[in-house]
Each structure stands twice: as C-alpha cells, then as structure tokens.
Scaffold this motif. Structure first.
Motif, PDB file in Angstrom:
ATOM      1  N   LEU A  40       0.811  -1.217   0.000  1.00 46.03           N
ATOM      2  CA  LEU A  40       0.000   0.000   0.000  1.00 46.03           C
ATOM      3  C   LEU A  40       0.846   1.269   0.000  1.00 46.03           C
ATOM      4  O   LEU A  40       0.298   2.372  -0.084  1.00 46.03           O
ATOM      5  CB  LEU A  40      -0.921   0.033   1.230  1.00 46.03           C
ATOM      6  CG  LEU A  40      -1.880  -1.139   1.451  1.00 46.03           C
ATOM      7  CD1 LEU A  40      -2.783  -0.845   2.638  1.00 46.03           C
ATOM      8  CD2 LEU A  40      -2.701  -1.427   0.208  1.00 46.03           C
ATOM      9  N   GLY A  41       2.162   1.113   0.127  1.00 44.31           N
ATOM     10  CA  GLY A  41       3.005   2.283   0.285  1.00 44.31           C
ATOM     11  C   GLY A  41       2.679   3.041   1.563  1.00 44.31           C
ATOM     12  O   GLY A  41       2.714   4.278   1.595  1.00 44.31           O
ATOM     13  N   TRP A  42       2.377   2.311   2.610  1.00 43.74           N
ATOM     14  CA  TRP A  42       1.972   2.899   3.901  1.00 43.74           C
ATOM     15  C   TRP A  42       3.177   3.593   4.539  1.00 43.74           C
ATOM     16  O   TRP A  42       4.144   2.958   4.921  1.00 43.74           O
ATOM     17  CB  TRP A  42       1.444   1.788   4.803  1.00 43.74           C
ATOM     18  CG  TRP A  42       0.850   2.233   6.116  1.00 43.74           C
ATOM     19  CD1 TRP A  42       1.517   2.700   7.197  1.00 43.74           C
ATOM     20  CD2 TRP A  42      -0.521   2.215   6.472  1.00 43.74           C
ATOM     21  NE1 TRP A  42       0.663   2.990   8.218  1.00 43.74           N
ATOM     22  CE2 TRP A  42      -0.613   2.694   7.795  1.00 43.74           C
ATOM     23  CE3 TRP A  42      -1.691   1.833   5.792  1.00 43.74           C
ATOM     24  CZ2 TRP A  42      -1.827   2.799   8.478  1.00 43.74           C
ATOM     25  CZ3 TRP A  42      -2.916   1.933   6.471  1.00 43.74           C
ATOM     26  CH2 TRP A  42      -2.962   2.420   7.787  1.00 43.74           C
ATOM     27  N   THR A  43       3.098   4.900   4.660  1.00 43.76           N
ATOM     28  CA  THR A  43       4.223   5.672   5.166  1.00 43.76           C
ATOM     29  C   THR A  43       4.623   5.212   6.563  1.00 43.76           C
ATOM     30  O   THR A  43       3.782   5.131   7.467  1.00 43.76           O
ATOM     31  CB  THR A  43       3.876   7.169   5.208  1.00 43.76           C
ATOM     32  OG1 THR A  43       3.514   7.592   3.894  1.00 43.76           O
ATOM     33  CG2 THR A  43       5.059   7.987   5.709  1.00 43.76           C
ATOM     34  N   GLY A  44       5.898   4.877   6.726  1.00 44.19           N
ATOM     35  CA  GLY A  44       6.413   4.450   8.022  1.00 44.19           C
ATOM     36  C   GLY A  44       6.353   2.956   8.262  1.00 44.19           C
ATOM     37  O   GLY A  44       6.824   2.471   9.299  1.00 44.19           O
ATOM     38  N   TYR A  45       5.801   2.186   7.296  1.00 41.27           N
ATOM     39  CA  TYR A  45       5.668   0.732   7.497  1.00 41.27           C
ATOM     40  C   TYR A  45       7.032   0.063   7.579  1.00 41.27           C
ATOM     41  O   TYR A  45       7.287  -0.768   8.458  1.00 41.27           O
ATOM     42  CB  TYR A  45       4.833   0.138   6.369  1.00 41.27           C
ATOM     43  CG  TYR A  45       4.614  -1.366   6.456  1.00 41.27           C
ATOM     44  CD1 TYR A  45       4.354  -1.993   7.670  1.00 41.27           C
ATOM     45  CD2 TYR A  45       4.651  -2.160   5.308  1.00 41.27           C
ATOM     46  CE1 TYR A  45       4.151  -3.364   7.732  1.00 41.27           C
ATOM     47  CE2 TYR A  45       4.447  -3.524   5.364  1.00 41.27           C
ATOM     48  CZ  TYR A  45       4.206  -4.124   6.588  1.00 41.27           C
ATOM     49  OH  TYR A  45       4.008  -5.475   6.654  1.00 41.27           O
ATOM     50  N   ASP A  46       7.949   0.410   6.709  1.00 37.03           N
ATOM     51  CA  ASP A  46       9.287  -0.197   6.763  1.00 37.03           C
ATOM     52  C   ASP A  46       9.972   0.120   8.091  1.00 37.03           C
ATOM     53  O   ASP A  46      10.639  -0.754   8.681  1.00 37.03           O
ATOM     54  CB  ASP A  46      10.142   0.302   5.609  1.00 37.03           C
ATOM     55  CG  ASP A  46       9.789  -0.360   4.282  1.00 37.03           C
ATOM     56  OD1 ASP A  46       9.002  -1.329   4.306  1.00 37.03           O
ATOM     57  OD2 ASP A  46      10.294   0.101   3.241  1.00 37.03           O
ATOM     58  N   ALA A  47       9.806   1.334   8.569  1.00 34.30           N
ATOM     59  CA  ALA A  47      10.421   1.712   9.843  1.00 34.30           C
ATOM     60  C   ALA A  47       9.806   0.925  10.995  1.00 34.30           C
ATOM     61  O   ALA A  47      10.510   0.503  11.927  1.00 34.30           O
ATOM     62  CB  ALA A  47      10.257   3.220  10.071  1.00 34.30           C
ATOM     63  N   ALA A  48       8.508   0.712  10.928  1.00 29.73           N
ATOM     64  CA  ALA A  48       7.841  -0.062  11.984  1.00 29.73           C
ATOM     65  C   ALA A  48       8.332  -1.508  11.980  1.00 29.73           C
ATOM     66  O   ALA A  48       8.547  -2.119  13.045  1.00 29.73           O
ATOM     67  CB  ALA A  48       6.329  -0.013  11.789  1.00 29.73           C
ATOM     68  N   ARG A  49       8.515  -2.075  10.801  1.00 27.67           N
ATOM     69  CA  ARG A  49       9.033  -3.437  10.709  1.00 27.67           C
ATOM     70  C   ARG A  49      10.456  -3.514  11.264  1.00 27.67           C
ATOM     71  O   ARG A  49      10.811  -4.469  11.957  1.00 27.67           O
ATOM     72  CB  ARG A  49       9.015  -3.913   9.247  1.00 27.67           C
ATOM     73  CG  ARG A  49       7.625  -4.253   8.722  1.00 27.67           C
ATOM     74  CD  ARG A  49       7.685  -4.677   7.255  1.00 27.67           C
ATOM     75  NE  ARG A  49       8.662  -5.733   7.081  1.00 27.67           N
ATOM     76  CZ  ARG A  49       8.401  -7.038   7.248  1.00 27.67           C
ATOM     77  NH1 ARG A  49       7.189  -7.422   7.602  1.00 27.67           N
ATOM     78  NH2 ARG A  49       9.339  -7.924   7.062  1.00 27.67           N
ATOM     79  N   GLU A  50      11.260  -2.504  10.971  1.00 26.46           N
ATOM     80  CA  GLU A  50      12.630  -2.507  11.475  1.00 26.46           C
ATOM     81  C   GLU A  50      12.649  -2.413  12.998  1.00 26.46           C
ATOM     82  O   GLU A  50      13.449  -3.085  13.664  1.00 26.46           O
ATOM     83  CB  GLU A  50      13.407  -1.350  10.861  1.00 26.46           C
ATOM     84  CG  GLU A  50      14.879  -1.312  11.261  1.00 26.46           C
ATOM     85  CD  GLU A  50      15.610  -2.599  10.892  1.00 26.46           C
ATOM     86  OE1 GLU A  50      16.477  -3.035  11.694  1.00 26.46           O
ATOM     87  OE2 GLU A  50      15.320  -3.172   9.820  1.00 26.46           O
ATOM     88  N   ARG A  51      11.783  -1.598  13.577  1.00 26.80           N
ATOM     89  CA  ARG A  51      11.703  -1.519  15.036  1.00 26.80           C
ATOM     90  C   ARG A  51      11.268  -2.859  15.615  1.00 26.80           C
ATOM     91  O   ARG A  51      11.772  -3.289  16.664  1.00 26.80           O
ATOM     92  CB  ARG A  51      10.728  -0.414  15.453  1.00 26.80           C
ATOM     93  CG  ARG A  51      11.252   0.999  15.197  1.00 26.80           C
ATOM     94  CD  ARG A  51      10.396   2.033  15.906  1.00 26.80           C
ATOM     95  NE  ARG A  51       9.004   2.043  15.433  1.00 26.80           N
ATOM     96  CZ  ARG A  51       8.570   2.767  14.404  1.00 26.80           C
ATOM     97  NH1 ARG A  51       9.413   3.546  13.719  1.00 26.80           N
ATOM     98  NH2 ARG A  51       7.294   2.741  14.058  1.00 26.80           N
ATOM     99  N   ALA A  52      10.331  -3.524  14.940  1.00 25.86           N
ATOM    100  CA  ALA A  52       9.874  -4.835  15.411  1.00 25.86           C
ATOM    101  C   ALA A  52      11.005  -5.854  15.360  1.00 25.86           C
ATOM    102  O   ALA A  52      11.160  -6.684  16.271  1.00 25.86           O
ATOM    103  CB  ALA A  52       8.687  -5.306  14.572  1.00 25.86           C
ATOM    104  N   ARG A  53      11.819  -5.815  14.289  1.00 23.32           N
ATOM    105  CA  ARG A  53      12.961  -6.731  14.195  1.00 23.32           C
ATOM    106  C   ARG A  53      13.956  -6.469  15.319  1.00 23.32           C
ATOM    107  O   ARG A  53      14.473  -7.402  15.937  1.00 23.32           O
ATOM    108  CB  ARG A  53      13.659  -6.559  12.839  1.00 23.32           C
ATOM    109  CG  ARG A  53      13.020  -7.324  11.702  1.00 23.32           C
ATOM    110  CD  ARG A  53      13.919  -7.356  10.479  1.00 23.32           C
ATOM    111  NE  ARG A  53      14.042  -6.037   9.876  1.00 23.32           N
ATOM    112  CZ  ARG A  53      13.268  -5.595   8.882  1.00 23.32           C
ATOM    113  NH1 ARG A  53      12.321  -6.380   8.394  1.00 23.32           N
ATOM    114  NH2 ARG A  53      13.449  -4.390   8.384  1.00 23.32           N
ATOM    115  N   THR A  54      14.227  -5.204  15.584  1.00 30.81           N
ATOM    116  CA  THR A  54      15.181  -4.860  16.637  1.00 30.81           C
ATOM    117  C   THR A  54      14.668  -5.291  18.007  1.00 30.81           C
ATOM    118  O   THR A  54      15.425  -5.813  18.838  1.00 30.81           O
ATOM    119  CB  THR A  54      15.431  -3.337  16.628  1.00 30.81           C
ATOM    120  OG1 THR A  54      15.950  -2.959  15.355  1.00 30.81           O
ATOM    121  CG2 THR A  54      16.416  -2.949  17.719  1.00 30.81           C
TER     122      THR A  54
END
Length: 491
Positions: A40-54
């Motif tokens: 969806l090109g949801w703004t901030g989704y990649d950053a949220a996934r990275e925080r979840a991985r960390t």
C-alpha cells in the motif's frame, strides 16, 4: 485468578516449552521482496518493521519448523506477538503456507502456537487475503488425514483465531488468554470480557481444554500420540531432505505430496461389562439375564448401575476430551474425545451418560466421529440415554438436524465403529450412536423403539399394563440378539 504470565511468552519461548531447548529446527520460506513501505506504500511501514525486528530479533511475526514434543515429531509454527502484534501480512502468509506444506510433505501433525491480533492493516486487502491462503493450506492437510492442534495464547483474535486457531481439529488454550474474533479495541464497549477469554470460550464449547503452561507439554504429547500419524521421532520419509535455511535452493515451498489413503484400522475392542457395585463379588460373566421386559427396564434404570465414566476409566489409560459443538453449545451428558489404551492404541469415544442427549451433544458426537474417520482411528460408542432431549429449547437448537448429523456421521464412517449398550437405549436418540452390525449389549441394558410407559399411553392402556407392553416390545438383551440388532451380550 489465573496466572496470565505464561500466555505472554515469545514465539520461541512457547516452542521451547514444548520441545525443550534442542528439539526445534527452524525452516524458512523462499524470500519475497516487497515494495517500499509494503503493497500500500503505507508511510512508516518499513520503519515499523525494522523496530519490530530490533525489539524481537525476528524477521516476521511467525517462526516455523520441525520439532519433537515428548516422543512425537511434528511441525510447529509459533506467532511472535511482539512483532507488530503477531499480525498476518504477505510474508507471514508465506511462512504459514510453507509450514502447512512442510507438514503435508513429511506426513507430520501440525502444532500451531497462536498469539495474534489479526490481519496487518498496513498491507490492507493483501494482508486480509492471507486468511484464504491459510484456509486452503489447512484444507489440504485435512484431506491428507493429518491432524492439526492449536494452542491459543494471549491474545488470539481476528483472522488468526478464525483460521489457524479455531480451524484446528483440537483447540487448547492457556489460562487467562484473550480469545475471540473481536479484539479488545474493536468489540462493543459494554461487551462481557468473559466471553472473550479462554475460560469463556471453553464454556461456550469453542475450546477443548484450558491447560496450564506446566501441563501443556504432557497434554500435547498425549494428543500427538492419540491422533497420529505414528512417526518415529527423527525419522524422515523419503524425499524429505534437510532444509537449507538460506531460502534459496531447498527452501520450503507450498507444493506438497499427494494424500495417502489410510489402511483400515482394526475395530475397537468391545469393553467388558462392569458389575453393579452391590453385586461386585459376583463375576460379571455369570450376570443373570432379565426374565421380563419390566425387569430389563428396571435394571437399566437402576441408579447403582455403572455409567459411562466408569466404563471409560476401565477401558482407557489416558483420555483426551473434545469439548463442545463449535456452535456455542455443550452437553455434559455426552462425553467425547480420544483415548489411549494400555497398549498405546488410540480409539475415539462417544459416550452417553444416562441423561437425555441434547442437540449440542449430537453435534459434538458427529464432530468426533468425522475427525476419527479422517485420521483413520476406530470409534467406540457407549449408548445410555432415555432418548433425545425433547423440550422447547432442544427443538429451537435443532434437535432433529443434530440427530440426523450423527446418523450420517456413523453411516459415512470408513473406520469401524463399535457400540456397547450399557443402560437405556431410548429410541432414535440412542440409535443415532449405534453401529449397524457391530452393536453389543450388557445384561443390564435394554433397547426399544419407545419407552414402555409411552407406548402404553399411546395405545391408551392403563399404567398397570406397562409391564406387558414392555414384554411385547421385546427389548431385553436376549431379545435384541434374537432380533439381530445386537451381536452379543457382553459378560
């Protein structure tokens, strides 16, 4: 209050609880590239996934692989709620589908340890359609005759509950877990929280057992032994090679081997007749048969006569109950489940307890028989009821349809069904659980097209003629053998 701490375990802690520290080998699906910030090109989704991985150390909200629980090999999948609420996205769907395919290829049971908030909104409809992928994968596993067991943790809501959780053959829950289709933020503000708890779902017949964390490994081991298939831990079928965790050649894929038909199992042995406690000094093999129909009915209705609970305890070394009809109903007067005998053989059981059987009981019976048939496990039924419940509530709950469903389940069964009548055999409500051609009776039982009192009333006979009517009905154990309904009188 129940301790909710065990339900908040991480995905790997939940796996380790069942397999021990060295009993799990992780697998990975083929890699999938996603566009920036997802479909969806949801703004901030990649950053949220990275925080979840960390935060969690996981790449996605599900981990899966092969493991050994007790002495049984299985495929395990476990949700990590700390990774975006254990939500289902496209990559989650890849892992779930691959886990089901791995179970199918290796002919292993699937054990799901569920903790999820539902579909991932940052992926929109792409996330929601992962539920269809899961449903299709689960259907392939069912068609292959392989069992699915779910352990629902805190919380288990949304589409994850409605597919991986509630869609399993056996559903176990940790105490205090939030369980329900509606999560806490989307349900009505005045909703009763008990209805969304593990205990509330058990009361409603949606969960088979609420199991404390310290008992979970033993309980799951028993279920794996009972449901099979009986694969020796560590053994691999031909063609199931080691997994390359790189996700390239050798990575798990959703294609799987075709189902293999079951060899017909041997019939469940007929239980031995248990003596009336007051006459326990008299060997049951010498039990005197009733001389009259009235005597046969009186003996079957004797409060001292052994009931289903005693027969099941005598027959099985381990019992694993199935609870509820999955339509919101339960019937405490009908016991269903799977059991292990002293020799380790598995038998499914459906046992009436001497009360009028309710629609929920018949539906639970049909559920049990169909599951046993799919898994290739013989069935034992114990008949003991004055008849089907006939009150207005039973009619509103679909008594006729539920009884028809039970008749159909036995008629369609490819596995052998063994029946022992241990008390009252009251009309169609009892016959629905009787195996055609393989029904046996005890000396303190009867079976009749109708209760003699009701027959006399229909014929406009006075109560004094009830005994004579019982004789005319030929309902004694020896009559049932003579009529060809029963194969034997069990001593």
């Amino acid at each position: 209050m129940p301790d909710e701490t065990p339900a908040r375990m991480t995905a790997r802690e939940a796996v380790t609880l069942l397999t021990g520290p060295a009993g799990f080998t992780e697998h990975l699906p083929p890699p999938r590239e996603l566009p920036a910030d997802g479909p969806l090109g949801w703004t901030g989704y990649d950053a949220a996934r990275e925080r979840a991985r960390t935060r969690t150390g996981e790449e996605e909200s599900v981990v899966y692989g092969t493991g050994v629980v007790g002495d049984r090999a299985c495929v395990l999948l476990s949700f990590e709620f700390g990774f975006l609420g254990g939500s289902l996205g496209q990559r989650t769907g890849d892992r779930l589908e691959a886990a089901y395919a791995l179970a199918l290829t290796r002919r292993l049971p699937l054990l799901a340890l569920v903790a999820t908030g539902g579909s991932r909104m940052q992926e929109g409809m792409v996330a929601l359609t992962q539920l269809q992928r899961v449903a299709a994968a689960a259907t392939r596993l069912r068609a292959a005759g392989l069992p699915q067991i779910a352990v629902v943790r805190d919380p288990t809501t949304g589409g994850g509950w409605a597919t991986v959780g509630a869609g399993a053959d056996v559903v176990l829950a940790l105490p205090g877990a939030q369980v329900g289709f509606a999560g806490s933020r989307v349900r009505p503000a005045d909703a009763d929280p008990y209805a969304y708890s593990a205990e509330g779902q058990f009361a409603a017949g949606q969960v088979d057992a609420v199991v404390p964390a310290d008992e979970l490994a033993a309980t799951v081991t028993h279920w794996l032994r009972a449901l099979g298939p009986h694969v020796v831990a560590g053994a691999q079928p031909s063609g199931a090679g080691p997994r390359d965790p790189s996700g390239t050649p050798g990575a798990d894929a959703p294609d799987a081997a075709p189902p293999r038909p079951h060899a017909p199992p041997p019939a469940a042995p007929v239980p031995r007749a248990l003596p009336v406690p007051s006459a326990s000094s008299v060997p049951s093999a010498t039990a005197r048969l009733p001389e009259t129909g009235r005597e046969a009915v009186a003996r079957a209705r004797d409060a001292r006569r052994p009931r289903a609970e005693a027969y099941l305890a005598d027959y099985f070394a381990v019992r694993l109950p199935l609870h509820g009809d999955r339509c919101g109903g339960t019937d405490p007067g009908l016991l269903c489940g799977f059991g292990l005998r002293a020799d380790g053989s598995a038998v499914a059981y459906v046992a009436q307890c001497g009360t009028a059987t309710r629609p929920a009981g018949y539906r639970t019976a049909a559920r049990t028989i169909r599951l046993a048939d799919r898994l290739g496990i013989p069935v034992l039924t114990l008949v003991d009821t004055p008849g089907a419940a006939n009150d207005a509530e039973a009619e509103r709950a679909g008594a006729g349809a539920a009884i028809a469903e039970t008749f159909a389940a036995i008629a369609a069964a490819r596995v052998p069904v063994t029946t022992l009548v241990i008390g009252e055999g009251g009309s169609g409500g009892a016959l629905a659980l009787a195996a055609p051609g393989n029904t046996h009776v005890t000396a303190d039982s009867y079976f009749s097209v109708i209760a003699p009192e009701l027959a006399a009333a229909i014929l406009k006979r006075p109560p004094s003629e009830t005994g004579a009517t019982a004789d005319q009905l030929r309902l004694r154990p020896q009559d049932l053998v003579d009529l060809g309904f029963a194969r034997s009188i069990v001593g």
